[in-house]
Design an enzyme around this catalytic site. Structure first.
Site, short mmCIF file in Angstrom:
data_model
loop_
_atom_site.label_atom_id
_atom_site.label_comp_id
_atom_site.label_asym_id
_atom_site.label_seq_id
_atom_site.Cartn_x
_atom_site.Cartn_y
_atom_site.Cartn_z
N LEU A 14 42.46 98.71 70.77
CA LEU A 14 42.76 100.04 71.28
C LEU A 14 42.98 100.97 70.08
O LEU A 14 44.10 101.32 69.72
CB LEU A 14 43.99 99.99 72.19
CG LEU A 14 44.23 101.20 73.08
CD1 LEU A 14 42.98 101.55 73.88
CD2 LEU A 14 45.38 100.93 74.02
N HIS A 15 41.88 101.32 69.43
CA HIS A 15 41.92 102.10 68.20
C HIS A 15 40.81 103.13 68.24
O HIS A 15 39.76 102.89 68.84
CB HIS A 15 41.73 101.14 67.01
CG HIS A 15 41.85 101.81 65.69
ND1 HIS A 15 43.03 102.30 65.20
CD2 HIS A 15 40.91 102.08 64.75
CE1 HIS A 15 42.83 102.83 64.02
NE2 HIS A 15 41.55 102.71 63.72
N ALA A 16 41.01 104.26 67.63
CA ALA A 16 40.03 105.33 67.46
C ALA A 16 39.33 105.71 68.77
O ALA A 16 39.96 106.25 69.66
CB ALA A 16 39.04 104.98 66.36
#
Length: 91
Positions: A14-16
């Protein structure tokens, strides 16, 4: 309070980009939605509409998170948000 678990499908976690897609969808809802890693106390849950909170959560590919919301339409809203998390946005 409705709860729904979801497994992070994006390979980068759950990044960028996945976090931005999820935060935007959560922010468009007329409900307050929280997110936490599975096993964490509900009072430690973070605002699901905050991209900074999502990235600070540090959820990696395969991690299970818990979404929570209350009010009319909460079940459908959490189902929609869970589908976003369970989609690999890096493919």
């Amino acid at each position: 309070m409705i709860e729904r678990t979801a497994t992070i499908a994006s390979t980068v976690g759950l990044h960028a980009r996945p976090a931005a897609i999820f935060a935007e969808a959560a922010g468009d809802l007329p409900l307050e939605v929280t997110i936490a890693r599975a096993g964490e106390p509900a009072e430690d849950a973070l605002d699901a509409a905050s991209i900074l909170a999502l990235m600070g959560l540090g959820a990696a590919h395969g991690d299970v998170v818990v979404l929570r919301a209350a009010g009319d339409g909460a079940e459908a809203a959490l189902e929609t948000l869970a589908r976003i998390l369970e989609t690999n946005h890096d493919a």
